[in-house]
Design a protein around this motif. Structure first.
Motif, PDB file in Angstrom:
ATOM      1  N   GLY A 129       0.790  -1.227   0.000  1.00  0.00           N
ATOM      2  CA  GLY A 129       0.000   0.000   0.000  1.00  0.00           C
ATOM      3  C   GLY A 129       0.821   1.275   0.000  1.00  0.00           C
ATOM      4  O   GLY A 129       0.267   2.363  -0.152  1.00  0.00           O
ATOM      5  N   ALA A 130       2.129   1.164   0.177  1.00  0.00           N
ATOM      6  CA  ALA A 130       2.986   2.353   0.149  1.00  0.00           C
ATOM      7  C   ALA A 130       3.500   2.593  -1.263  1.00  0.00           C
ATOM      8  O   ALA A 130       3.788   1.648  -1.999  1.00  0.00           O
ATOM      9  CB  ALA A 130       4.155   2.191   1.108  1.00  0.00           C
ATOM     10  N   SER A 131       3.593   3.851  -1.631  1.00  0.00           N
ATOM     11  CA  SER A 131       4.113   4.214  -2.947  1.00  0.00           C
ATOM     12  C   SER A 131       5.139   5.327  -2.768  1.00  0.00           C
ATOM     13  O   SER A 131       4.780   6.484  -2.545  1.00  0.00           O
ATOM     14  CB  SER A 131       2.982   4.680  -3.864  1.00  0.00           C
ATOM     15  N   ALA A 132       6.411   4.974  -2.820  1.00  0.00           N
ATOM     16  CA  ALA A 132       7.492   5.953  -2.672  1.00  0.00           C
ATOM     17  C   ALA A 132       8.684   5.456  -3.483  1.00  0.00           C
ATOM     18  O   ALA A 132       9.249   4.412  -3.172  1.00  0.00           O
ATOM     19  CB  ALA A 132       7.870   6.120  -1.209  1.00  0.00           C
ATOM     20  N   SER A 133       9.033   6.193  -4.511  1.00  0.00           N
ATOM     21  CA  SER A 133      10.093   5.744  -5.411  1.00  0.00           C
ATOM     22  C   SER A 133      11.275   6.697  -5.467  1.00  0.00           C
ATOM     23  O   SER A 133      12.158   6.543  -6.306  1.00  0.00           O
ATOM     24  CB  SER A 133       9.536   5.564  -6.831  1.00  0.00           C
ATOM     25  N   LEU A 134      11.305   7.701  -4.561  1.00  0.00           N
ATOM     26  CA  LEU A 134      12.356   8.713  -4.607  1.00  0.00           C
ATOM     27  C   LEU A 134      12.930   8.969  -3.221  1.00  0.00           C
ATOM     28  O   LEU A 134      12.194   9.049  -2.232  1.00  0.00           O
ATOM     29  CB  LEU A 134      11.802  10.027  -5.167  1.00  0.00           C
ATOM     30  N   GLU A 135      14.243   9.095  -3.157  1.00  0.00           N
ATOM     31  CA  GLU A 135      14.929   9.626  -1.974  1.00  0.00           C
ATOM     32  C   GLU A 135      15.545  10.956  -2.360  1.00  0.00           C
ATOM     33  O   GLU A 135      16.264  11.061  -3.356  1.00  0.00           O
ATOM     34  CB  GLU A 135      16.030   8.684  -1.496  1.00  0.00           C
ATOM     35  N   ALA A 136      15.251  12.000  -1.583  1.00  0.00           N
ATOM     36  CA  ALA A 136      15.825  13.325  -1.815  1.00  0.00           C
ATOM     37  C   ALA A 136      16.492  13.783  -0.523  1.00  0.00           C
ATOM     38  O   ALA A 136      15.833  13.900   0.512  1.00  0.00           O
ATOM     39  CB  ALA A 136      14.750  14.318  -2.240  1.00  0.00           C
ATOM     40  N   ASP A 137      17.785  14.031  -0.587  1.00  0.00           N
ATOM     41  CA  ASP A 137      18.553  14.429   0.596  1.00  0.00           C
ATOM     42  C   ASP A 137      18.862  15.925   0.525  1.00  0.00           C
ATOM     43  O   ASP A 137      19.381  16.417  -0.476  1.00  0.00           O
ATOM     44  CB  ASP A 137      19.871  13.658   0.680  1.00  0.00           C
ATOM     45  N   LEU A 138      18.560  16.628   1.608  1.00  0.00           N
ATOM     46  CA  LEU A 138      18.873  18.052   1.740  1.00  0.00           C
ATOM     47  C   LEU A 138      19.882  18.197   2.876  1.00  0.00           C
ATOM     48  O   LEU A 138      19.665  17.649   3.961  1.00  0.00           O
ATOM     49  CB  LEU A 138      17.614  18.862   2.042  1.00  0.00           C
ATOM     50  N   TYR A 139      20.956  18.937   2.643  1.00  0.00           N
ATOM     51  CA  TYR A 139      21.984  19.021   3.674  1.00  0.00           C
ATOM     52  C   TYR A 139      22.680  20.376   3.648  1.00  0.00           C
ATOM     53  O   TYR A 139      22.649  21.112   2.666  1.00  0.00           O
ATOM     54  CB  TYR A 139      23.026  17.907   3.479  1.00  0.00           C
ATOM     55  N   GLY A 140      23.297  20.680   4.774  1.00  0.00           N
ATOM     56  CA  GLY A 140      24.065  21.908   4.894  1.00  0.00           C
ATOM     57  C   GLY A 140      25.036  21.771   6.044  1.00  0.00           C
ATOM     58  O   GLY A 140      24.789  21.020   6.996  1.00  0.00           O
ATOM     59  N   GLY A 141      26.150  22.488   5.959  1.00  0.00           N
ATOM     60  CA  GLY A 141      27.130  22.364   7.023  1.00  0.00           C
ATOM     61  C   GLY A 141      28.265  23.349   6.877  1.00  0.00           C
ATOM     62  O   GLY A 141      28.197  24.325   6.123  1.00  0.00           O
ATOM     63  N   PHE A 142      29.325  23.064   7.619  1.00  0.00           N
ATOM     64  CA  PHE A 142      30.496  23.931   7.647  1.00  0.00           C
ATOM     65  C   PHE A 142      31.759  23.085   7.680  1.00  0.00           C
ATOM     66  O   PHE A 142      31.869  22.147   8.485  1.00  0.00           O
ATOM     67  CB  PHE A 142      30.449  24.837   8.885  1.00  0.00           C
ATOM     68  N   LYS A 143      32.697  23.394   6.778  1.00  0.00           N
ATOM     69  CA  LYS A 143      33.979  22.712   6.748  1.00  0.00           C
ATOM     70  C   LYS A 143      35.077  23.686   7.173  1.00  0.00           C
ATOM     71  O   LYS A 143      35.065  24.858   6.789  1.00  0.00           O
ATOM     72  CB  LYS A 143      34.283  22.186   5.340  1.00  0.00           C
ATOM     73  N   TYR A 144      36.017  23.155   7.948  1.00  0.00           N
ATOM     74  CA  TYR A 144      37.112  23.998   8.427  1.00  0.00           C
ATOM     75  C   TYR A 144      38.430  23.255   8.282  1.00  0.00           C
ATOM     76  O   TYR A 144      38.549  22.092   8.698  1.00  0.00           O
ATOM     77  CB  TYR A 144      36.895  24.380   9.895  1.00  0.00           C
ATOM     78  N   GLY A 145      39.410  23.919   7.689  1.00  0.00           N
ATOM     79  CA  GLY A 145      40.712  23.304   7.516  1.00  0.00           C
ATOM     80  C   GLY A 145      41.643  23.635   8.672  1.00  0.00           C
ATOM     81  O   GLY A 145      41.995  24.802   8.877  1.00  0.00           O
ATOM     82  N   PHE A 146      42.024  22.631   9.441  1.00  0.00           N
ATOM     83  CA  PHE A 146      42.961  22.843  10.539  1.00  0.00           C
ATOM     84  C   PHE A 146      44.395  22.966  10.017  1.00  0.00           C
ATOM     85  O   PHE A 146      45.214  23.665  10.597  1.00  0.00           O
ATOM     86  CB  PHE A 146      42.872  21.682  11.534  1.00  0.00           C
ATOM     87  N   SER A 147      44.696  22.246   8.946  1.00  0.00           N
ATOM     88  CA  SER A 147      46.011  22.282   8.326  1.00  0.00           C
ATOM     89  C   SER A 147      45.856  21.806   6.891  1.00  0.00           C
ATOM     90  O   SER A 147      44.744  21.567   6.418  1.00  0.00           O
ATOM     91  CB  SER A 147      46.990  21.379   9.095  1.00  0.00           C
ATOM     92  N   ASP A 148      46.976  21.640   6.193  1.00  0.00           N
ATOM     93  CA  ASP A 148      46.924  21.169   4.810  1.00  0.00           C
ATOM     94  C   ASP A 148      46.420  19.734   4.711  1.00  0.00           C
ATOM     95  O   ASP A 148      45.954  19.296   3.647  1.00  0.00           O
ATOM     96  CB  ASP A 148      48.316  21.259   4.165  1.00  0.00           C
ATOM     97  N   THR A 149      46.525  18.978   5.799  1.00  0.00           N
ATOM     98  CA  THR A 149      46.164  17.561   5.743  1.00  0.00           C
ATOM     99  C   THR A 149      45.005  17.181   6.658  1.00  0.00           C
ATOM    100  O   THR A 149      44.571  16.032   6.649  1.00  0.00           O
ATOM    101  CB  THR A 149      47.371  16.683   6.111  1.00  0.00           C
TER     102      THR A 149
END
Length: 265
Positions: free
Chosen positions: A102-122
């Protein structure tokens, strides 16, 4: 009548003109350089990327999402020079309709947001929020599969560690707030542009059925970039229990081979 000072004036003017010649010769060149000079091109504050791929099947955290059938996936990302980013990603799925009459769902949609921070080159860090949406029609009493997760990650050159925490029900299982997933991944070039990929993850569920739903998954694979097109092959597996993941006579977490071609632009 010629002035007695005329020869003196002529000589003076000639000397002055001779002295000015080098200056006059340099000035046009300097002016031309000033007019033609441009400031170094600066990087744009915002950058965008898009991706699309064709997969022999969609496997997420070791579980097939398409009943071992092909999937088309794609997404769009927007990032700012400060480290902030947001994006959307989508794929076809079948696991909801496969498990729920009885379920009808054929799509997954991902919404995301965030923050990246570089501590060093590696070493860099990543923190964010991800919403998994499964639009469709569902029978009465159905626990929606929509899931919200907070995540925290560390990226150390070719090693990535990420922890995700569910702030509500998790992928259609009721009373599972606080479920979590930890993911360790390694990516390293082996030879001639061929990258080796290894992954180990553990999905921990809370709630009354946690013993049947919790499991560990792994993945080994290879990929290579051919002029922007990435070809990949992965082999995955889990120790998911039949009691928690058997659908239409098959365990969703059984060993799987995934082939894909994708492109980012």
């Amino acid at each position: 009548m010629t002035s007695r000072f005329a020869p003196f004036r002529f000589v003076s003017l000639a000397v002055a003109a001779a002295a000015l010649l080098p200056v006059l010769h340099v000035l046009p060149a300097a002016a031309a350089e000033s007019v033609g000079a441009t400031a170094p091109a600066s990087s744009p504050a915002f950058t965008t990327t898009a991706n699309i791929g064709l997969y022999s099947q969609y496997v997420f955290r070791g579980l097939t999402q398409t009943n071992e059938k092909p999937a088309v996936q794609g997404g769009f990302d927007l990032s700012h020079e400060s480290g902030l980013y947001a994006g959307i990603w989508a794929s076809n799925i079948s696991w909801i309709s496969d498990t729920t009459p009885g379920a009808s769902a054929s799509l997954e949609a991902d919404l995301y947001g965030g923050f990246k921070y570089g501590f060093s080159d590696t070493l860099s860090g990543d923190v964010g929020f991800l919403h998994y949406a499964y639009p469709g029609s569902f029978p009465n009493g159905f626990t929606k599969a929509d899931t919200n997760e907070l995540y925290l990650g560390l990226d150390a050159k070719w090693i990535t560690l990420r922890y995700s925490y569910a702030v509500g029900n998790t992928f259609g299982s009721a009373d599972t707030r606080g479920s979590s997933y930890i993911d360790l991944a390694l990516t390293h070039e082996l030879v001639a542009g061929i990258n080796g990929v290894a992954h180990l993850g553990h999905q921990r569920y809370t709630g009354p059925n946690s013993s049947n739903l919790s499991y560990t998954d792994w993945k080994l694979g290879l990929n290579r970039d051919f002029s922007g097109y990435v070809l990949a092959a992965y082999y995955t597996g889990t120790n998911a229990k039949d009691a928690g993941y058997t659908v239409q006579g098959k365990n969703l977490g059984r060993d799987q081979l995934v082939l894909s071609v994708s492109r980012t632009f």
